[in-house]
Design an enzyme around this catalytic site. Structure first.
Site, PDB file in Angstrom:
ATOM      1  N   ASP A 113     -68.169  19.888 -38.848  1.00  9.10           N
ATOM      2  CA  ASP A 113     -69.304  19.348 -38.789  1.00  9.10           C
ATOM      3  C   ASP A 113     -69.215  18.058 -37.687  1.00  9.10           C
ATOM      4  OD1 ASP A 113     -72.132  19.146 -40.340  1.00  9.10           O
ATOM      5  OD2 ASP A 113     -71.830  17.161 -39.684  1.00  9.10           O
ATOM      6  N   GLU A 152     -76.325  21.527 -38.117  1.00  5.37           N
ATOM      7  CA  GLU A 152     -74.914  20.854 -36.566  1.00  5.37           C
ATOM      8  C   GLU A 152     -73.608  21.561 -37.944  1.00  5.37           C
ATOM      9  OE1 GLU A 152     -75.924  17.168 -39.224  1.00  5.37           O
ATOM     10  OE2 GLU A 152     -76.324  19.264 -38.461  1.00  5.37           O
TER      11      GLU A 152
END
Length: 215
Positions: A78, A121
């Site tokens: 992430d 993301e």
């Protein structure tokens, strides 16, 4: 209706052209279908494999683990503070960052490993034939390489970091359990301060449980 069928005409020769055109048409249909299938498994922004491809690859990898005893490690990644990038520079800049991180991930994994964009993301990497120790080495390299590269935004250079959670299939009874363990390790990396690698309890040794290395 069989698209693998080919017409071979020898007599009469005047039909050879029709047969050749038919075979060419079938070849073009097959090529188009393969291209469409590839597009259906690709993320349009980063060109990495998408969540659909990840789900399929995870099932296939887990089947090999159960059938042949192969090793399999999952990295969940992430981008740290990504919302701040969007809020500060705009979503177009955020897209540039996503593409840059994706290129780094894709170029830094082995040719037989696969990188995916599974969320906004969030990324995933499946490492075949890999135990927790080797997976952590790979994760640390990816973390360092992402941090070392910057994205040009409004004439300036912006760098980002990533947090990574690791789990292996050796201790996971099912694909969903593997994802859950890697996600839990990722969340722990976030809680511990980001820009680090965390190995799940099940994947780590007793003396290295939920360990991390700060960036």
């Amino acid at each position: 209706g069989d698209r693998e069928h080919r017409i071979e005409v020898r007599i009469p020769p005047e039909l050879q052209h029709a047969a050749t055109e038919f075979n060419r048409m079938i070849r073009r249909i097959n090529e188009t279908e393969k291209a469409m299938e590839d597009l259906a498994h690709r993320d349009g922004l980063t060109q990495l494999l998408n969540r659909r491809a990840f789900d399929e690859a995870l099932l296939e990898g887990f089947a090999r683990v159960q059938r042949h005893g192969e090793r399999l490690a999952l990295l969940m990644l992430d981008i740290d503070h990504f919302k701040k990038i969007n809020d500060t520079y705009g979503h177009s800049a955020g897209d540039d960052v996503l593409r840059n991180v994706a290129r780094t991930l894709a170029s830094d994994v082995r040719v037989f490993d696969r990188a995916f964009r599974v969320g906004g993301e969030e990324f995933a990497i499946l490492l075949s034939g890999t135990d927790a120790v080797a997976a952590r080495q790979t994760a640390e390299r990816l973390r360092a390489n992402v941090a070392a590269k910057s994205t040009t935004i409004d004439g300036g250079e912006v760098s980002v970091t990533i947090s990574i959670g690791i789990a292996t299939a050796a201790q996971a009874p099912a694909p969903a359990a593997l994802v859950k363990a890697a996600d839990a390790a990722l969340y722990q990396a976030k809680r511990d301060g980001r820009n680090r690698v965390v190995v799940s309890d099940d994947a780590a040794s007793p003396t290295d449980s939920m360990s991390h290395v700060a960036g």
